[in-house]
Design a protein around this motif. Structure first.
Motif, PDB file in Angstrom:
ATOM      1  N   ALA A  35       0.859  -1.349   0.128  1.00 51.84           N
ATOM      2  CA  ALA A  35      -0.086   0.133  -0.022  1.00 51.84           C
ATOM      3  C   ALA A  35       0.790   1.181   0.261  1.00 51.84           C
ATOM      4  O   ALA A  35       0.517   2.352  -0.358  1.00 51.84           O
ATOM      5  CB  ALA A  35      -0.859  -0.014   1.175  1.00 51.84           C
ATOM      6  N   THR A  36       2.004   1.126   0.761  1.00 46.08           N
ATOM      7  CA  THR A  36       2.893   2.377   0.676  1.00 46.08           C
ATOM      8  C   THR A  36       3.406   2.483  -0.659  1.00 46.08           C
ATOM      9  O   THR A  36       3.638   3.602  -1.110  1.00 46.08           O
ATOM     10  CB  THR A  36       3.976   2.116   1.782  1.00 46.08           C
ATOM     11  N   MET A  37       3.937   1.437  -1.187  1.00 51.88           N
ATOM     12  CA  MET A  37       4.385   1.720  -2.634  1.00 51.88           C
ATOM     13  C   MET A  37       3.563   2.152  -3.540  1.00 51.88           C
ATOM     14  O   MET A  37       3.687   3.100  -4.364  1.00 51.88           O
ATOM     15  CB  MET A  37       4.843  -0.062  -2.959  1.00 51.88           C
ATOM     16  N   VAL A  38       2.136   1.854  -3.469  1.00 55.33           N
ATOM     17  CA  VAL A  38       1.060   2.435  -4.236  1.00 55.33           C
ATOM     18  C   VAL A  38       1.012   3.846  -4.124  1.00 55.33           C
ATOM     19  O   VAL A  38       0.928   4.833  -4.905  1.00 55.33           O
ATOM     20  CB  VAL A  38      -0.260   1.379  -4.242  1.00 55.33           C
ATOM     21  N   ALA A  39       0.862   4.287  -2.822  1.00 52.29           N
ATOM     22  CA  ALA A  39       0.838   5.725  -2.220  1.00 52.29           C
ATOM     23  C   ALA A  39       1.891   6.163  -2.862  1.00 52.29           C
ATOM     24  O   ALA A  39       1.852   7.542  -3.429  1.00 52.29           O
ATOM     25  CB  ALA A  39       0.708   5.666  -0.927  1.00 52.29           C
ATOM     26  N   HIS A  40       3.001   5.966  -2.957  1.00 53.01           N
ATOM     27  CA  HIS A  40       4.301   6.511  -3.480  1.00 53.01           C
ATOM     28  C   HIS A  40       4.184   6.798  -5.074  1.00 53.01           C
ATOM     29  O   HIS A  40       4.580   7.904  -5.416  1.00 53.01           O
ATOM     30  CB  HIS A  40       5.486   5.623  -3.153  1.00 53.01           C
ATOM     31  N   PHE A  41       3.664   5.824  -5.769  1.00 54.06           N
ATOM     32  CA  PHE A  41       3.408   5.873  -7.107  1.00 54.06           C
ATOM     33  C   PHE A  41       2.477   7.241  -7.198  1.00 54.06           C
ATOM     34  O   PHE A  41       2.582   7.912  -8.124  1.00 54.06           O
ATOM     35  CB  PHE A  41       2.811   4.561  -7.760  1.00 54.06           C
ATOM     36  N   LEU A  42       1.332   7.065  -6.517  1.00 55.09           N
ATOM     37  CA  LEU A  42       0.429   8.120  -6.585  1.00 55.09           C
ATOM     38  C   LEU A  42       0.745   9.638  -6.361  1.00 55.09           C
ATOM     39  O   LEU A  42       0.432  10.640  -6.869  1.00 55.09           O
ATOM     40  CB  LEU A  42      -0.739   7.846  -5.660  1.00 55.09           C
ATOM     41  N   PHE A  43       1.864   9.597  -5.268  1.00 49.51           N
ATOM     42  CA  PHE A  43       2.509  10.863  -4.899  1.00 49.51           C
ATOM     43  C   PHE A  43       2.906  11.498  -6.061  1.00 49.51           C
ATOM     44  O   PHE A  43       3.117  12.574  -6.488  1.00 49.51           O
ATOM     45  CB  PHE A  43       3.193  10.610  -3.702  1.00 49.51           C
ATOM     46  N   ILE A  44       4.061  10.524  -6.818  1.00 51.70           N
ATOM     47  CA  ILE A  44       4.774  10.991  -7.831  1.00 51.70           C
ATOM     48  C   ILE A  44       3.993  11.478  -8.838  1.00 51.70           C
ATOM     49  O   ILE A  44       4.196  12.454  -9.508  1.00 51.70           O
ATOM     50  CB  ILE A  44       5.807   9.668  -8.301  1.00 51.70           C
ATOM     51  N   ALA A  45       2.743  10.561  -9.198  1.00 51.65           N
ATOM     52  CA  ALA A  45       1.972  10.970 -10.330  1.00 51.65           C
ATOM     53  C   ALA A  45       1.389  12.343  -9.976  1.00 51.65           C
ATOM     54  O   ALA A  45       1.151  13.155 -10.892  1.00 51.65           O
ATOM     55  CB  ALA A  45       0.726   9.910 -10.467  1.00 51.65           C
ATOM     56  N   PHE A  46       0.960  12.648  -8.683  1.00 51.93           N
ATOM     57  CA  PHE A  46       0.589  14.171  -8.473  1.00 51.93           C
ATOM     58  C   PHE A  46       1.762  15.072  -8.746  1.00 51.93           C
ATOM     59  O   PHE A  46       1.105  16.119  -9.069  1.00 51.93           O
ATOM     60  CB  PHE A  46      -0.063  14.112  -6.982  1.00 51.93           C
ATOM     61  N   VAL A  47       2.643  14.638  -8.439  1.00 52.95           N
ATOM     62  CA  VAL A  47       3.769  15.855  -8.545  1.00 52.95           C
ATOM     63  C   VAL A  47       3.898  16.178  -9.870  1.00 52.95           C
ATOM     64  O   VAL A  47       4.075  17.606 -10.239  1.00 52.95           O
ATOM     65  CB  VAL A  47       5.260  15.097  -8.012  1.00 52.95           C
ATOM     66  N   VAL A  48       3.911  14.946 -10.756  1.00 54.21           N
ATOM     67  CA  VAL A  48       4.019  15.368 -12.222  1.00 54.21           C
ATOM     68  C   VAL A  48       2.727  16.044 -12.784  1.00 54.21           C
ATOM     69  O   VAL A  48       2.863  17.076 -13.491  1.00 54.21           O
ATOM     70  CB  VAL A  48       4.372  13.965 -12.915  1.00 54.21           C
ATOM     71  N   LEU A  49       1.507  15.678 -12.301  1.00 45.43           N
ATOM     72  CA  LEU A  49       0.193  15.896 -13.019  1.00 45.43           C
ATOM     73  C   LEU A  49      -0.660  16.716 -12.189  1.00 45.43           C
ATOM     74  O   LEU A  49      -1.742  17.207 -12.736  1.00 45.43           O
ATOM     75  CB  LEU A  49      -0.581  14.599 -13.440  1.00 45.43           C
ATOM     76  N   GLY A  50      -0.178  17.027 -10.844  1.00 44.95           N
ATOM     77  CA  GLY A  50      -1.197  17.912 -10.171  1.00 44.95           C
ATOM     78  C   GLY A  50      -1.613  19.218 -10.592  1.00 44.95           C
ATOM     79  O   GLY A  50      -2.673  19.948 -10.259  1.00 44.95           O
ATOM     80  N   GLY A  51      -0.777  19.787 -11.453  1.00 42.53           N
ATOM     81  CA  GLY A  51      -1.021  21.016 -11.920  1.00 42.53           C
ATOM     82  C   GLY A  51      -2.363  21.091 -12.823  1.00 42.53           C
ATOM     83  O   GLY A  51      -2.898  21.932 -13.044  1.00 42.53           O
ATOM     84  N   PHE A  52      -2.364  19.981 -13.484  1.00 45.40           N
ATOM     85  CA  PHE A  52      -3.717  19.794 -14.322  1.00 45.40           C
ATOM     86  C   PHE A  52      -4.772  19.685 -13.794  1.00 45.40           C
ATOM     87  O   PHE A  52      -5.869  19.951 -13.928  1.00 45.40           O
ATOM     88  CB  PHE A  52      -3.406  18.642 -15.491  1.00 45.40           C
ATOM     89  N   VAL A  53      -4.569  18.833 -12.378  1.00 38.92           N
ATOM     90  CA  VAL A  53      -5.750  18.715 -11.746  1.00 38.92           C
ATOM     91  C   VAL A  53      -6.401  19.919 -11.080  1.00 38.92           C
ATOM     92  O   VAL A  53      -7.551  20.018 -10.811  1.00 38.92           O
ATOM     93  CB  VAL A  53      -5.252  17.746 -10.151  1.00 38.92           C
ATOM     94  N   ALA A  54      -5.352  20.906 -10.935  1.00 42.31           N
ATOM     95  CA  ALA A  54      -5.658  22.470 -10.473  1.00 42.31           C
ATOM     96  C   ALA A  54      -6.709  23.008 -11.524  1.00 42.31           C
ATOM     97  O   ALA A  54      -7.188  24.068 -11.214  1.00 42.31           O
ATOM     98  CB  ALA A  54      -4.484  23.350  -9.975  1.00 42.31           C
ATOM     99  N   TRP A  55      -6.521  22.718 -12.993  1.00 42.96           N
ATOM    100  CA  TRP A  55      -7.183  22.990 -13.989  1.00 42.96           C
ATOM    101  C   TRP A  55      -8.618  22.956 -13.488  1.00 42.96           C
ATOM    102  O   TRP A  55      -9.590  23.744 -13.919  1.00 42.96           O
ATOM    103  CB  TRP A  55      -6.991  22.791 -15.195  1.00 42.96           C
ATOM    104  N   ARG A  56      -9.174  21.744 -13.083  1.00 46.98           N
ATOM    105  CA  ARG A  56     -10.511  21.551 -12.784  1.00 46.98           C
ATOM    106  C   ARG A  56     -10.703  21.861 -11.414  1.00 46.98           C
ATOM    107  O   ARG A  56     -12.011  22.289 -11.085  1.00 46.98           O
ATOM    108  CB  ARG A  56     -10.484  19.883 -12.826  1.00 46.98           C
ATOM    109  N   TRP A  57      -9.747  21.685 -10.219  1.00 41.13           N
ATOM    110  CA  TRP A  57     -10.195  22.020  -9.091  1.00 41.13           C
ATOM    111  C   TRP A  57      -9.008  22.869  -8.502  1.00 41.13           C
ATOM    112  O   TRP A  57      -7.983  22.810  -7.957  1.00 41.13           O
ATOM    113  CB  TRP A  57     -10.237  20.884  -8.288  1.00 41.13           C
TER     114      TRP A  57
END
Length: 128
Positions: free
Chosen positions: A9-31
């Motif tokens: 679960a920690t490994m999955v959370a880590h992958f999700l965190f890295i994805a958010f670091v890369v793509l989180g700016g686009f998430v902010a386009w919506r929110w």
């Protein structure tokens, strides 16, 4: 068993965190309020790269794997799961530049969207 599940679960959370670091700016386009979370995540990601820090999630994964009777990560999370697996190690700097470019592009797009949405003040009308 519980420690192995925690490690995975920690490994999955880590992958999700890295994805958010890369793509989180686009998430902010919506929110748009997500930009504050992304700024914090991107700053942390930058500190990890610049100062070669280990993420706390790496320590948690190592700890859980040790308790589960498995070996921990011999290197950092990115070095174990991404570098040499998702891209050749010789392209590490190019991948870092690409990630930085994606983040900058997402911020530029967000700024453009904010400017477009900002209410425009009209000049006062003169009577006469």
């Amino acid at each position: 068993m519980i420690f192995r599940v925690l490690a995975e679960a920690t490994m999955v959370a880590h992958f999700l965190f890295i994805a958010f670091v890369v793509l989180g700016g686009f998430v902010a386009w919506r929110w748009p309020k997500a930009i504050w979370w992304h700024l914090a995540a991107a700053a942390w990601g930058l500190c990890i790269v610049v100062f070669e820090l280990n993420c706390p999630l790496t320590y948690v994964e190592d700890w859980a794997r040790d308790r589960a009777g498995q070996s921990g990560l011999s290197r950092g999370f990115i070095d174990t799961y991404l570098t040499g697996v998702m891209y050749p190690e010789r392209y590490l700097n190019e991948v870092r530049l690409l990630i930085a470019a994606v983040v900058v592009f997402s911020y530029a797009g967000l700024a453009h969207r904010w400017r477009r949405r900002a209410p425009r003040q009209e000049a006062p009308r003169q009577e006469g």
